[in-house]
Design a protein around this motif. Structure first.
Motif, PDB file in Angstrom:
ATOM      1  N   ALA A  50       0.867  -1.166  -0.117  1.00  0.00           N
ATOM      2  CA  ALA A  50      -0.068  -0.265  -0.161  1.00  0.00           C
ATOM      3  C   ALA A  50       0.587   1.182   0.011  1.00  0.00           C
ATOM      4  CB  ALA A  50      -0.546  -0.011   1.569  1.00  0.00           C
ATOM      5  N   LEU A  51       1.801   1.284   1.132  1.00  0.00           N
ATOM      6  CA  LEU A  51       2.855   2.384   1.032  1.00  0.00           C
ATOM      7  C   LEU A  51       3.463   2.449  -0.669  1.00  0.00           C
ATOM      8  CD1 LEU A  51       4.339   2.088   4.435  1.00  0.00           C
ATOM      9  CD2 LEU A  51       2.877   3.942   3.655  1.00  0.00           C
ATOM     10  N   PHE A  52       3.977   1.252  -1.187  1.00  0.00           N
ATOM     11  CA  PHE A  52       4.868   1.720  -2.479  1.00  0.00           C
ATOM     12  C   PHE A  52       3.555   2.066  -3.732  1.00  0.00           C
ATOM     13  CE2 PHE A  52       6.564  -0.363  -6.125  1.00  0.00           C
ATOM     14  CZ  PHE A  52       7.671   0.576  -6.375  1.00  0.00           C
ATOM     15  N   CYS A  53       2.579   1.724  -3.405  1.00  0.00           N
ATOM     16  CA  CYS A  53       0.951   2.525  -4.001  1.00  0.00           C
ATOM     17  C   CYS A  53       0.800   3.510  -4.122  1.00  0.00           C
ATOM     18  CB  CYS A  53      -0.436   1.405  -4.026  1.00  0.00           C
ATOM     19  SG  CYS A  53       0.020  -0.035  -4.729  1.00  0.00           S
ATOM     20  N   VAL A  54       1.121   4.567  -3.113  1.00  0.00           N
ATOM     21  CA  VAL A  54       0.962   5.570  -2.912  1.00  0.00           C
ATOM     22  C   VAL A  54       2.658   6.778  -2.838  1.00  0.00           C
ATOM     23  CG1 VAL A  54       0.662   7.133  -0.695  1.00  0.00           C
ATOM     24  CG2 VAL A  54      -0.507   5.473  -0.428  1.00  0.00           C
ATOM     25  N   THR A 103       1.744   8.907  -6.244  1.00  0.00           N
ATOM     26  CA  THR A 103       1.657  10.499  -5.366  1.00  0.00           C
ATOM     27  C   THR A 103       3.361  11.792  -6.511  1.00  0.00           C
ATOM     28  OG1 THR A 103       3.566   9.734  -3.156  1.00  0.00           O
ATOM     29  CG2 THR A 103       1.212  10.890  -3.282  1.00  0.00           C
ATOM     30  N   THR A 104       4.164  10.108  -7.007  1.00  0.00           N
ATOM     31  CA  THR A 104       5.554  11.008  -6.938  1.00  0.00           C
ATOM     32  C   THR A 104       4.894  11.023  -8.911  1.00  0.00           C
ATOM     33  OG1 THR A 104       6.377   8.733  -7.056  1.00  0.00           O
ATOM     34  CG2 THR A 104       6.943  10.383  -5.902  1.00  0.00           C
ATOM     35  N   GLY A 105       4.657  10.285  -9.073  1.00  0.00           N
ATOM     36  CA  GLY A 105       3.801   9.845 -10.617  1.00  0.00           C
ATOM     37  C   GLY A 105       5.633   9.272 -11.809  1.00  0.00           C
ATOM     38  N   THR A 113      14.770   4.137  -5.410  1.00  0.00           N
ATOM     39  CA  THR A 113      14.061   4.460  -3.565  1.00  0.00           C
ATOM     40  C   THR A 113      12.949   4.317  -3.281  1.00  0.00           C
ATOM     41  OG1 THR A 113      15.582   5.892  -5.185  1.00  0.00           O
ATOM     42  CG2 THR A 113      14.987   6.939  -3.020  1.00  0.00           C
ATOM     43  N   GLY A 114      12.011   3.905  -3.433  1.00  0.00           N
ATOM     44  CA  GLY A 114      10.871   4.292  -2.784  1.00  0.00           C
ATOM     45  C   GLY A 114      10.988   2.659  -2.035  1.00  0.00           C
ATOM     46  N   ILE A 115      11.235   2.239  -2.428  1.00  0.00           N
ATOM     47  CA  ILE A 115      11.134   0.495  -1.803  1.00  0.00           C
ATOM     48  C   ILE A 115      11.879   0.965  -1.046  1.00  0.00           C
ATOM     49  CG2 ILE A 115      12.189  -1.688  -1.659  1.00  0.00           C
ATOM     50  CD1 ILE A 115      11.144  -1.911  -4.549  1.00  0.00           C
ATOM     51  N   VAL A 116      12.866   1.838  -0.394  1.00  0.00           N
ATOM     52  CA  VAL A 116      14.331   2.000   0.637  1.00  0.00           C
ATOM     53  C   VAL A 116      12.899   2.798   1.560  1.00  0.00           C
ATOM     54  CG1 VAL A 116      16.048   3.553   1.319  1.00  0.00           C
ATOM     55  CG2 VAL A 116      16.139   1.700  -0.743  1.00  0.00           C
ATOM     56  N   VAL A 117      12.469   3.988   0.383  1.00  0.00           N
ATOM     57  CA  VAL A 117      12.037   4.822   1.806  1.00  0.00           C
ATOM     58  C   VAL A 117      10.633   3.981   2.534  1.00  0.00           C
ATOM     59  CG1 VAL A 117      10.133   6.916   1.827  1.00  0.00           C
ATOM     60  CG2 VAL A 117      12.473   7.054   0.554  1.00  0.00           C
ATOM     61  N   VAL A 118      10.181   3.028   1.920  1.00  0.00           N
ATOM     62  CA  VAL A 118       9.061   2.314   2.668  1.00  0.00           C
ATOM     63  C   VAL A 118       9.474   1.632   3.756  1.00  0.00           C
ATOM     64  CG1 VAL A 118       7.340   0.315   1.921  1.00  0.00           C
ATOM     65  CG2 VAL A 118       7.378   2.237   0.347  1.00  0.00           C
TER      66      VAL A 118
END
Length: 174
Positions: free
Chosen positions: A15-19, A23-25, A34-39
């Motif tokens: 869910a967080l990765f989809c967000v 949000t970033t597009g 980077t998204g995976i690391v942030v999640v």
């Protein structure tokens, strides 16, 4: 961690990765990595506090209440009316030439037994202009509410408004 405890983690991460993507597009590989690391950094920082049994729901049965469909569908309209009414009242207070507020912190004892439903009620109170849930005594079903103005009805008037929200929340739960 067993398989049953990995399922919420995997759902949350997805869910967080989809967000993140929504949000970033962006969908290029470095940005997705980077998204995976942030999640996983967000999950690591918040998991113990919010999800991994930090709150004991076990002695009250299911943590998530079962909702009734028809009241659940009508609830947003009820809450919208409450929001409009409370917003109007706060606007009238703010527009007075001489503001004479009588703020108070009151304890409201709730009849709601389900902890999740009680937290939802506390959030509703906070979302309603003029009131703010400042603390909750979850084991004893108590909420401490800051009221911007007691108005002419005093504490009983504020408690009456909260009782309407509570009554509607009770109607949602099976």
């Amino acid at each position: 961690m067993g398989n049953s405890s990995l399922k919420p983690l995997a759902l949350l991460a997805t869910a967080l990765f989809c967000v993140w993507i929504a949000t970033t597009g962006r969908a290029d590989i470095p940005f997705l990595l980077t998204g995976i690391v942030v999640v996983f950094a967000v999950i690591r920082a918040t998991w113990a506090t919010f999800f991994a049994g930090a709150h004991d729901f076990s002695h009250r049965g299911r943590p998530w209440p079962a909702f009734r469909l028809l009241p659940l569908l009508s609830y947003p309209f009820f809450f919208l009316l409450e929001l409009v009414s409370a917003t109007w009242q706060v606007a009238l207070v703010a527009l007075q030439p001489r503001i004479d507020l009588h703020p108070a912190i009151i304890r409201v004892d709730s009849r709601i037994q389900n902890r999740t439903a009680l937290v939802l009620l506390a959030n509703e109170i906070t979302l309603t202009p003029g009131t703010l849930t400042i603390d909750a005594d979850i084991p004893r079903q108590g909420l401490y509410i800051h009221a911007l103005d007691l108005g002419k009805d005093g504490i009983d008037g504020v408690k009456g408004q909260i009782r309407r929200l509570e009554h509607r929340m009770e109607g949602l739960i099976r």
